[in-house]
Design an enzyme around this catalytic site. Structure first.
Site, PDB file in Angstrom:
ATOM      1  NE  ARG A   1      -3.575 -11.231  -1.925  1.00 45.48           N
ATOM      2  CZ  ARG A   1      -3.730 -11.137  -0.608  1.00 45.48           C
ATOM      3  NH1 ARG A   1      -4.335 -12.092   0.072  1.00 45.48           N
ATOM      4  NH2 ARG A   1      -3.287 -10.052   0.028  1.00 45.48           N
TER       5      ARG A   1
ATOM      6  N   GLY B   1      -5.573  -3.335   8.135  1.00 49.93           N
ATOM      7  CA  GLY B   1      -4.925  -4.408   8.888  1.00 49.93           C
ATOM      8  C   GLY B   1      -4.860  -4.109  10.375  1.00 49.93           C
TER       9      GLY B   1
ATOM     10  CB  ILE C   1      -0.964  -0.006   1.211  1.00 52.56           C
ATOM     11  CG1 ILE C   1      -1.961  -1.160   1.060  1.00 52.56           C
ATOM     12  CG2 ILE C   1      -1.707   1.326   1.323  1.00 52.56           C
ATOM     13  CD1 ILE C   1      -2.909  -1.325   2.249  1.00 52.56           C
TER      14      ILE C   1
ATOM     15  CB  CYS D   1      -8.093  -5.008  -0.333  1.00 48.83           C
ATOM     16  SG  CYS D   1      -7.612  -6.579   0.411  1.00 48.83           S
TER      17      CYS D   1
ATOM     18  CG  HIS E   1      -9.293 -10.398  -2.624  1.00 44.41           C
ATOM     19  ND1 HIS E   1      -8.591 -11.367  -1.958  1.00 44.41           N
ATOM     20  CD2 HIS E   1      -8.837  -9.212  -2.125  1.00 44.41           C
ATOM     21  CE1 HIS E   1      -7.755 -10.801  -1.102  1.00 44.41           C
ATOM     22  NE2 HIS E   1      -7.876  -9.493  -1.180  1.00 44.41           N
TER      23      HIS E   1
END
Lengths: 343, 343
Positions: free
Chosen positions: B167, B109, B12, B139, B219
């Protein structure tokens, strides 16, 4: 003993042939092979009769395989045919079986029109009884229908939405992908599984979609199911647990939270070819709220339809046994449910 | 120009640093790096100021990187910090930022408690305005919330069920799996995404579950959404199409039916690092029935939160512009929506 021939010896055919060998009610006449590849050799060494097209006889002999007979002889000697030929070839074979006057069981890769009835044991065994041509629905559809019919019996299922996360290829299919992608199964709005399931269970509205992922071991399915009245989570678990072909696995207790660990467990359990005949429902994922039930399950695409093929043989062979007895016998001979002790 | 420092230069951080360089309202003070790895070298060659811990100064110099200053100097020179440090490290950094009296933007996170508000532009930009500590949700949660809030604005969303097909790893993470498996994300009944999304959109009941698959690119998410009243498919498509960060792709028309083809399109389109800032909704998968909407979308995990981080900067910097103007400016500078012309 009812004489059964298996036409085709790929993923399904070889497993069904082995299942017939385990069942004293049936005699395996043999298999039809079109090419003398490694699987023909292994079958030959195991003592399985191999029938071949007349014009391929020499090819087989030159690789050390003595065929038992021709396809014509295969048809004559078999009382029932299990057609496990590649997708779409079964339809072409139908006229052969009709010409020989032999009943046949087809696989889900064929169009529904190939048979009188699309079949899944937990849903419509009684309707299959005495038919001449049956079609056992495909691996994903079998996985969906086992759960839906187990629940339908108790709670009256009204509607189901299914997302299939499909394995890209079987372990032996080294030319197929995807290798690093998540892919829609089709350009359409829905996948065939829901439509197929509704042929077997027409009273329930079933809509499915599918994506394909880079793995070979098992499919994973997400099911979201509405039943007629509110239910509790423990009622749902009880309803599913009644059925040996549905195994609940608790990842926290067992450490098993993936398809690779399931296959490793099947290998350690010495299941032939690491086959998993049972739907594996991850118990932690069962969410029940009012009249809605959702869960995530893993389906072993190579072997899941083997029990249903065996049950279908009982039905088509007119073996007069109650439904529960047939299922119990098939399951006992295959060892279905045995993994329960270690999960 | 508002002086912005980026703490952390991973997936990021490097993207947000590049986005700041494109925006004339903001000046990139520099980045904090803890180790002189290849990404430090590339940043240094690009002329980005690198701030390092005092005790690592010599390590950087010995690899040919001259640091601009220490972390203390980084804090002094920045007016706002974007914290893009590894999951969980942001919480530890909070006291640093508080000590220096600097506002900060954290990533998804981190636990929600790290900030005053969990943030997603389409949902709660106005609430973010003038806050000191924001947390841009992760995300997957960003991908979910963009669609939910775009629909909520028009149709009043009541409930959403989400299945995330995650993913396994980012492209650079060569030590992570799974390699040939479909894995549950957790032993719990639900994944964090739904809970996280409800922090931003508390009026909607959002339940999510997640499985992990062997791919690195994007994803995929399946969303099943109930709105207050019946809607039509074209109303849904119109509502989604209003938003530049949601792109509808028709696989039949474009041939694009997978994450790998999407990434190839982004590469051909010369998007930096093949980033896809937009939710990619596969148009064929949109099913609308009464007040229920479902769809399948792909989310580029590496870049999807970059626009939201930039919007958050406007809010926290007290730049007095209407919401629509901020979104338009961020999108124009990043080129968000440009892929629409080729889809």
């Amino acid at each position: 003993m009812v004489k059964v021939g298996v036409n085709g010896y790929g993923t399904i055919g070889k497993r069904v042939a082995d299942a017939i060998l385990k069942n004293p009610r049936f005699q395996l006449v043999g298999i039809v092979k079109y090419n003398p590849d490694y699987s023909s050799k292994i079958a030959f060494k195991k003592g399985i009769n191999i029938y071949v097209p007349q014009d391929k006889w020499r090819d087989f002999e030159s690789t050390g395989i003595t065929p038992k007979g021709t396809i014509q002889e295969f048809l004559e000697e078999s009382s029932i045919i299990i057609d496990a030929s590649p997708n779409g070839k079964g339809a072409a074979n139908l006229s052969l079986y009709k010409g020989a006057g032999k009943p046949a069981i087809f696989q889900g890769g064929e169009k529904p029109e190939v048979a009188e009835l699309s079949y899944s044991t937990y849903c419509n065994y009684d309707e299959a009884f005495g038919r001449k041509y049956l079609r056992v629905v495909s691996c994903n559809t079998t996985g969906i229908l086992r759960v839906l019919c187990a629940l339908h019996r108790e709670f009256n299922v009204k509607r189901a939405r299914v997302l299939v996360i499909r394995r890209g290829a079987d372990p032996k299919e080294d030319a197929r992908g995807p290798i690093n992608s998540i892919k829609l199964e089709s350009f359409e709005d829905v996948s065939h599984h829901g439509k197929d399931a509704m042929l077997v269970l027409p009273s329930v509205k079933i809509i499915s979609q599918a994506v394909v992922v880079p793995t070979t071991l098992m499919h994973v399915q997400y099911l979201d199911i509405d039943v007629a009245s509110p239910v509790t989570r423990s009622q749902v678990i009880e309803a599913l647990s009644k059925h040996a072909r549905i195994l609940l696995v608790n990842p926290k207790k067992t450490g098993i939270d993936s398809t690779s660990k399931l296959i490793e467990a099947a290998r350690d359990f010495l299941r032939s070819r690491n086959d998993i005949y049972e739907n594996i429902v991850f118990e932690n994922t069962i969410i029940v709220s009012d009249n809605n039930i959702s869960l995530i399950q893993a389906i072993h695409q190579e072997s899941i339809v083997v029990p249903e093929n065996m049950d279908a043989l009982y039905a088509i062979a007119n073996i007069r046994l109650p439904f529960e007895k047939v299922v119990e016998e098939t399951d006992r001979l295959l060892g279905v449910g045995g993994l329960k002790d270690v999960f």
